[in-house]
Every structure is written in structure tokens, then in C-alpha cells.
Motif scaffolding. Structure first.
Motif, mmCIF file in Angstrom:
data_model
loop_
_atom_site.group_PDB
_atom_site.id
_atom_site.type_symbol
_atom_site.label_atom_id
_atom_site.label_comp_id
_atom_site.label_asym_id
_atom_site.label_seq_id
_atom_site.Cartn_x
_atom_site.Cartn_y
_atom_site.Cartn_z
ATOM 1 N N LEU A 141 42.400 52.036 54.329
ATOM 2 C CA LEU A 141 41.202 52.758 53.889
ATOM 3 C C LEU A 141 41.138 53.018 52.390
ATOM 4 N N SER A 142 42.290 52.942 51.710
ATOM 5 C CA SER A 142 42.271 53.428 50.330
ATOM 6 C C SER A 142 41.758 52.384 49.328
ATOM 7 N N GLN A 143 41.820 51.101 49.695
ATOM 8 C CA GLN A 143 41.410 50.081 48.711
ATOM 9 C C GLN A 143 39.914 50.185 48.402
ATOM 10 N N PHE A 144 39.118 50.395 49.454
ATOM 11 C CA PHE A 144 37.662 50.501 49.277
ATOM 12 C C PHE A 144 37.197 51.755 50.021
ATOM 13 N N GLU A 145 36.816 52.761 49.274
ATOM 14 C CA GLU A 145 36.439 54.030 49.903
ATOM 15 C C GLU A 145 35.271 53.846 50.886
ATOM 16 N N GLY A 146 35.472 54.344 52.111
ATOM 17 C CA GLY A 146 34.400 54.259 53.117
ATOM 18 C C GLY A 146 34.433 52.965 53.919
ATOM 19 N N TYR A 147 35.419 52.127 53.642
ATOM 20 C CA TYR A 147 35.519 50.843 54.349
ATOM 21 C C TYR A 147 36.947 50.626 54.843
ATOM 22 N N TYR A 148 37.049 49.902 55.953
ATOM 23 C CA TYR A 148 38.342 49.442 56.455
ATOM 24 C C TYR A 148 38.542 48.041 55.909
ATOM 25 N N ASP B 138 30.046 46.704 61.168
ATOM 26 C CA ASP B 138 29.158 46.507 60.025
ATOM 27 C C ASP B 138 30.000 45.841 58.938
ATOM 28 N N LEU B 139 29.937 44.512 58.886
ATOM 29 C CA LEU B 139 30.815 43.769 57.970
ATOM 30 C C LEU B 139 30.227 43.710 56.571
ATOM 31 N N ARG B 140 31.074 43.934 55.593
ATOM 32 C CA ARG B 140 30.669 43.812 54.187
ATOM 33 C C ARG B 140 31.760 43.039 53.447
ATOM 34 N N VAL B 141 31.329 42.080 52.647
ATOM 35 C CA VAL B 141 32.299 41.338 51.839
ATOM 36 C C VAL B 141 32.280 41.945 50.437
ATOM 37 N N LEU B 142 33.445 42.413 49.992
ATOM 38 C CA LEU B 142 33.513 43.154 48.727
ATOM 39 C C LEU B 142 34.366 42.412 47.697
ATOM 40 N N ASP B 143 33.993 42.578 46.427
ATOM 41 C CA ASP B 143 34.849 42.014 45.376
ATOM 42 C C ASP B 143 35.922 43.046 45.020
ATOM 43 N N GLU B 144 36.758 42.694 44.046
ATOM 44 C CA GLU B 144 37.907 43.564 43.760
ATOM 45 C C GLU B 144 37.506 44.960 43.336
ATOM 46 N N SER B 145 36.294 45.077 42.744
ATOM 47 C CA SER B 145 35.882 46.417 42.305
ATOM 48 C C SER B 145 35.134 47.164 43.404
ATOM 49 N N GLY B 146 35.049 46.560 44.595
ATOM 50 C CA GLY B 146 34.409 47.251 45.711
ATOM 51 C C GLY B 146 32.913 47.012 45.791
ATOM 52 N N GLN B 147 32.398 46.104 44.964
ATOM 53 C CA GLN B 147 30.959 45.782 45.024
ATOM 54 C C GLN B 147 30.717 44.716 46.082
ATOM 55 N N GLU B 148 29.593 44.858 46.789
ATOM 56 C CA GLU B 148 29.265 43.848 47.780
ATOM 57 C C GLU B 148 28.876 42.544 47.088
ATOM 58 N N VAL B 149 29.374 41.428 47.595
ATOM 59 C CA VAL B 149 29.038 40.146 46.959
ATOM 60 C C VAL B 149 27.862 39.522 47.715
ATOM 61 N N PRO B 150 27.093 38.657 47.059
ATOM 62 C CA PRO B 150 25.959 38.030 47.747
ATOM 63 C C PRO B 150 26.436 37.083 48.854
#
Ligand code: COA
Ligand code: AMP
Length: 638
Positions: free
Chosen positions: A476-483, A431-443
């Protein structure tokens, strides 16, 4: 082929709807001594464990299972070595016997279930046999690539603490014989942890000196055991027990010990053979990699054998052994249906044979697909391969950590339209998610760090060897719940993934993953070096090459050419020839931010001739001009 004829979307959705049902179903293709209590135990390990409670044996599934099913006479492994002028085929029965005998040798040496065994081997069948022999008795193998130097081998020995080491007297690099045994002896001398025994395969090209009481002659030991029909049976291990440790480059000099388990690994790899690569049992699948890399583990050794296909161990290069037709000769001689290699191998072939003249000399009618991975596949290379080979060219993206493709174009499920520059779509399980530095998913279409929502699918690393904390810190620590994959890129509105660059100090040289941080640590040990920066610069053949920038200690007035040459030698001796560290230059100063951070990204852009902006935080802008002047001077000097 149109998108609608692919089953991909339906299959991906079925995984999304019920991941446990999906993997539980896939697991029916594997033979188990005991079924699992839970397909995924979400509370076990760092993020959950697959097939908790199950018992199995990976080597049994790769070998005995096929013999019992009547495939004993089918070729399991073809060894093709242009550098020794050898072709040899092992049937499933023969390979099972060889592995069972070697496994007995390990038992006699004192290797027990859970013990580690290091392999430092060239591309010969005994390397695959060694891996499977460990798996058979529940020992944990750790293969170290032959291009690493003694110190790197020592670091891995000290981390894995092997009871035994399997090695050979030499490897053969084109026309050069690389003596492995002196490197092994040096590594053991440096290492704190001494193995009890070494099994050494003497090759004709170099005879190794043996150390009495520690070193055993491979051929003699095997001949003795065969004379007594002594073999070892497969033992039941837990699905969650480690099958192997494979060290890979991280940010620092200390390599990361990626752990692979038994159960999940088998399930995922077996699934890929038909659904991704579209291979049927009995067909010849060739991964032209090295057993020292993850591609070699997964697709030279384990997956083809789990699937009852025939694997090919190739001891040679794409060019020079003897020419740029080497791959086509092997494909036609052994009826290879799918080739898997790194784009750099194709760039090497294209450089020597731009018209593809050699391709026309061989019958490649059995070849259905070319798979590329290990580095970004540049569209020019893909298009050249498509035009010359006239088969689909499939880029797929993965990492040592995952053991199989995170994203790709699943041939077995039906091809999706190709978009050049993209390895296509996420595989079921990811389940791929692209995240910004604050851990928010980007469009869709926007850049960020590509992450995988936990849990990771079967086969992915459950942890780093002996270091759960480093596993959590690294991934795991940069974005909680994500690798975090440490790869930056984006996903477009159709779900196509674009993998653009690493977010850490890892570079990719000829499909080999290397750490610039580690190179800096080595360079910094030179007595004349005050500080240094190593960056990866673009290279037409190898994708990237390391380049070192040195600032000398004040008062050093030796010829900088001599110092540069010493540093090249130092990195080769400490890390190994695989680092391909040949480009080093003395500069007056290094560009830094006001807080003292070296501006490596800007240096790389300048070196690559890309557009760059003056960083707002730079301490002294004049330094970038100094760097540019040195680089221009180097370019002018060729
Ligand atoms: N043992 C000892 N030395 C080794 C080695 C090994 N197993 N593998 C490589 N080396 C040495 C090479 O001889 C070379 O030495 P040199 O500096 O004296 O020339 C050095 O390490 C660098 O090797 P490499 O970067 O691989 O360059 P190359 O010129 O030997 O080969 C390619 C270039 C493109 C043909 C080769 O890198 C290749 O086939 N790469 C594909 C990588 C791959 O399969 N990756 C896995 C993902 S699919
Ligand atoms: P390794 O662990 O040696 O397999 O290297 C993994 C890294 O190689 C990834 O994190 C990417 O940076 C890069 N990589 C591998 N395959 C691809 C690909 N198909 N496209 C882009 N980058 C890739």
C-alpha cells in the motif's frame, strides 16, 4: 461470440455504480448465521473489511448445506491417483462425515477456534479434509507445499505457530517416493515453536517413524472416533476471522503470510463459479494444481464445494503418469466439464505429444473450457490448446494475495473476444489503474505498474499474518490509495490488460512463485561465495528458471564445478526441489552501478538473448562482456 452478447460490461458497470449493493447481492448465495452490519466497513482493518459483523462457517457452506439441501448422494470429491492406481469418490454426505470426524480429532488434540494448524500433505483427499476440518472448528489452516524443504517448513511453523500439524508419511512424485516425515521431524527440530501434536497419515509407499507422545496415527484416531460416532459440529466464526494463512514468496527469504478471511472469500469464490467459470452445481470441475498453492485452495478445495459442484483431487503429473494422455484420460473418465491448470503443464504435454495424438484417444465431449493461470500464457501454447482441444482457452490473471481472478474472460457472463497475450478485462471488484513511478495514471497502451484502487474486493488479503506494517509496506505504501500488484504491464483502449513482468525479485518457475532474493540469501551462506546474483532466465518449458552467478572469495582455488554442485545441493536442501535451481556459474565479477547495485535486469536480458543497452550508471562496462562470455560458454556446452 461477439462482444455485444456478453453481459460483462453491464455487470462490471453495476459493480462500479454500487459496489456494496453488488457484493451484498452476491452474498445471498452464502448461508450466514448472522448477517453483516455493513457490507464494507471502510474504517476497519488496513483498507476496510467486508461483511463486518456477520457470522458464518465456511465448511458448513461447503458441505452440510448441500446435504441439508438433498445433494448428500452427489459426488463431492473424486480422488484420481495414477501414481497409486487409485480412484475413489466421496459423496457430499461421506465427505461431511469424514470432515466432521477429523474436526473432532483436532478438538481432542486441543485445537481451539483461532488456533493454527499446519498441513504438509501430498495431493490426497485427506489434505482437503484437513483444510475443511480446520474451517469447521474455526481453526486457521496453513498448507505448506510438499516441494518445500525442512527449513522452509520451519520458517512457516515459526510464523504461524501451529498447535497441531497434519502430514503424511510420503508424497509420490512420478515414480519417486518423497518421504515427508523426516522433513517434518527436521523442521520441528529447527523451529522455535513446537506443535503439541502431529496427525500422520501412514501411506503404503513409506512407513513413517512415529514420535511417542507427539505423533498420532491418522487412521487409528479416525477409526476410534468413528467407532464412537464422535464428530464436531461447525462453529460460528466472524466473517472477518481468518480462514487460512498461505505463505508466498516475497522479496526476501521471509515468506509473506497471506491471510484469507471467511465471509468475503466465500462470497467472491461462489460468485466466480457461475459467472466466471460457467459451472453448474453437480458438474465436475478440475483444477490440476496442488493444495499447496492458492489455485488449489480456491479451486480444488473451496469454490467447487461452495457451489455444490464435484471437485477432483489428482495425484499425478501432466506427463509421465503414465504418459502425455494423463489429463485426457482423467477428463473422459470423470466427465470433467472444465479444466484449470498452468500453461507450463500444457507446454510439457505439447513437448511430449506435439501432434496431440493422445487427445484423439479419449472422449472429451464433456469438456467445455480450459482455464489457464499462474504465469503468463504464451500465445503459442494457447493456440496449440485451442487447435487440439477445440474448446475456448481462457487465460486469467491472479495472485495468491487475491485468491481469485483480477482479470479474465468471464465465460459465465458471455465470452469477450480473445486477444492473445492478454488475460482480457478486469473482474467486477477490481478498479485497475496503471501508474508511473510518480503515481500518475498513464494513458491506455502505456506501460507502468498495475495497481488496484482500494478497497480490494472480497477474498483479497486483509493483511499479512501478524504483520500489518509489512502488509502496508509491501502493497500500500508505494502508491497511496492503491494496492500495488508488483506486476508491470498496460491496459489497452478496450480495457484489455497485458501483464508483462514482475517489478520485484519474484520469478515464476513452472507456475510456481519463487523469490530470487531468497535464493541469493541461501547461496551467500556458502563459505566460498563472496557475492552472488540470482536471476530468472527464460525457459521454453517452465517459463522461467533461476540462474545463479557467483563470485568466489579471493584465495579460493577449488574446482569451480565442485562449488557449483555444492550450491545446487544447498538450495535444494534449504528451499526445496521446487526451486528448480540447477543452473549456476562462477563469474569473475558482477556488473554493478556506481552506487553498487547489481544490474540484474541487464544480466537477464543478456541471458535471454534480448536486446540490451549499456546502463548509463554502470561502473565497469567490461564486466557485462565477461558475463556474456561465461553464458556463451555454457550455451555452447549445452
Ligand atoms: N513434493 C515433493 N517434491 C515436489 C513436489 C511435491 N509436491 N512438487 C514438485 N516437486 C519436485 C519435483 O519432483 C522436481 O524434482 P526434481 O528436481 O528432482 O525433478 C522439482 O520439485 C521441480 O518441480 P517442477 O518444477 O514442478 O517440475 P516437474 O518436472 O516435476 O513438473 C510440470 C513440471 C510442468 C509438469 C509441473 O511443474 C506442473 O504441472 N506445473 C503446474 C504448476 C501449477 O499447477 N501451478 C499452480 C497454478 S495453476
Ligand atoms: P501466485 O501468487 O503464485 O499465483 O503468482 C502470482 C503471479 O504470477 C502474478 O503476480 C503474475 O506475475 C503471475 N501470473 C499469474 N497469472 C498470470 C497470468 N494469467 N498472466 C501473467 N502473469 C500471471
Amino acid at each position: 461470440m461477439s462482444q455485444s452478447s456478453s453481459r460483462y460490461h453491464e455487470v462490471y458497470q453495476s459493480w462500479r455504480n454500487d459496489p456494496e449493493a453488488f457484493w451484498g447481492e452476491a452474498a445471498r448465495d452464502v448461508s450466514w448465521y448472522k448477517l453483516w452490519d455493513q457490507v464494507l466497513d471502510p474504517y476497519m482493518g488496513q483498507y476496510g473489511r467486508w461483511f463486518a459483523g456477520a457470522e458464518c462457517n465456511t465448511a458448513y457452506n461447503c458441505l452440510d448445506r448441500h446435504v441439508e439441501a438433498g445433494r448428500g448422494d452427489q459426488p463431492a470429491l473424486i480422488y484420481d491417483s495414477p501414481v497409486t492406481d487409485t480412484v475413489r469418490t466421496y459423496t457430499y454426505s461421506e465427505l461431511t462425515d469424514e470432515v466432521a470426524t477429523l474436526a473432532a480429532a483436532l478438538v481432542d488434540i486441543g485445537v481451539k477456534r483461532g488456533d493454527r494448524v499446519v498441513l504438509y500433505m501430498p495431493m490426497i483427499p485427506e489434505a482437503v479434509m484437513g483444510m475443511l476440518a480446520c474451517a469447521r472448528i474455526g481453526a486457521v489452516h496453513s498448507v505448506v507445499f510438499g516441494g518445500f524443504a525442512a527449513n522452509e517448513l520451519a520458517a512457516r511453523i515459526d510464523d504461524a505457530k501451529p498447535v497441531a500439524i497434519l502430514s503424511a508419511s510420503c508424497g509420490i512424485e512420478g515414480s519417486r517416493v518423497v518421504q515427508y516425515k523426516p522433513l517434518l521431524d527436521q523442521a520441528i527440530e529447527v523451529a522455535q515453536n513446537k506443535p503439541k501434536a502431529c496427525l500422520i497419515l501412514q501411506r503404503d509407499q513409506a512407513v513413517a517413524n512415529m514420535i511417542p507422545g507427539r505423533d498420532y496415527d491418522w487412521a487409528e484416531v479416525i477409526a476410534d472416533l468413528k467407532g464412537r460416532s464422535r464428530k464436531a459440529d461447525p462453529v460460528a466464526v466472524k466473517a472477518t476471522d481468518p480462514l487460512y494463512i498461505l505463505y508466498t514468496s516475497g522479496t526476501t527469504g521471509q515468506p509473506k503470510g497471506v491471510v484469507r478471511d471467511n465471509g468475503g472469500h466465500m462470497v467472491a469464490l461462489k460468485w466466480t463459479m457461475k459467472n466466471f467459470y460457467d459451472i453448474s452445481p453437480g458438474e465436475v470441475f478440475w483444477a490440476a494444481s496442488d493444495v499447496g498453492w492458492v489455485v488449489g485452495h480456491s479451486y480444488i478445495c473451496y469454490a467447487p464445494l461452495l457451489h455444490g459442484a464435484t471437485t477432483l483431487v489428482y495425484e499425478g503429473k501432466p506427463v509421465g503418469t503414465p504418459d502425455a494422455g494423463a489429463f485426457w484420460r482423467v477428463i473422459s473418465q470423470h466427465n470433467v466439464v472444465a479444466l484449470f491448470t498452468a500453461p507450463t503443464a500444457f507446454r510439457a504435454i505439447k513437448k511430449e505429444d506435439p501432434e496431440g495424438t493422445f487427445i484423439g484417444k479419449y472422449d472429451l465431449s464433456n469438456l467445455r473450457t480450459l482455464f489457464l493461470a499462474g504465469e503468463r500464457a504464451d500465445p503459442a501454447t494457447i493456440q496449440w490448446a485451442e487447435a487440439k482441444l477445440k474448446v475456448p482457452v481462457i487465460d486469467h490473471w491472479w495472485q495468491t494475495e487475491t485468491g481469485w481472478a483480477i482479470a479474465g474472460n468471464p465465460v459465465g457472463l458471455g465470452l469477450l473476444p480473445v486477444k492473445y497475450g492478454s488475460p482480457t478485462v478486469a473482474m467486477p471488484g477490481y478498479d485497475l489503474r496503471v501508474l508511473d513511478e510518480s503515481g500518475q495514471e498513464v494513458p491506455a497502451g502505456e506501460h507502468g505498474t498495475i495497481t488496484i484502487k482500494l478497497p480490494l474486493p472480497p477474498s483479497c488479503l486483509p493483511t499479512l499474518w501478524g504483520d500489518d506494517q509489512r502488509f502496508r509496506d509491501s502493497y500500500l505504501s508505494q502508491f497511496e490509495g492503491y494496492y500495488s500488484t508488483s506486476d508491470a504491464g498496460y491496459v489497452d483502449e478496450n480495457g484489455y490488460v497485458y501483464v508483462m513482468a514482475r517489478t520485484d525479485d519474484v520469478i515464476n518457475v513452472a507456475g510456481h512463485r519463487l523469490s530470487t532474493g531468497q535464493m541469493e540469501e541461501v547461496v551467500a551462506t556458502h563459505p566460498d561465495v563472496a557475492e552472488c546474483a540470482v536471476i530468472g532466465v527464460a525457459d521454453q518449458l517452465k517459463g522461467q528458471l533461476p540462474a545463479g552467478f557467483l563470485v568466489l572469495n579471493s584465495g579460493v582455488n577449488r574446482d569451480s564445478k565442485d562449488i557449483e554442485a555444492e550450491i545446487v545441493k544447498l538450495v535444494r536442501a534449504e528451499i526445496g526441489p521446487v526451486a528448480a535451481f540447477k543452473n549456476v556459474m562462477v563469474v569473475p565479477r558482477l556488473p554493478k552501478t556506481r552506487s553498487g547495485k547489481i544490474l540484474r535486469a541487464t544480466m537477464r536480458k543478456i541471458a535471454d538473448g534480448e536486446d540490451w543497452k549499456m546502463p548509463a550508471t554502470i561502473d565497469d562496462p567490461a564486466i557485462l562482456d565477461e558475463i556474456k562470455t561465461v553464458l556463451d560458454g555454457r550455451r555452447a556446452a549445452g
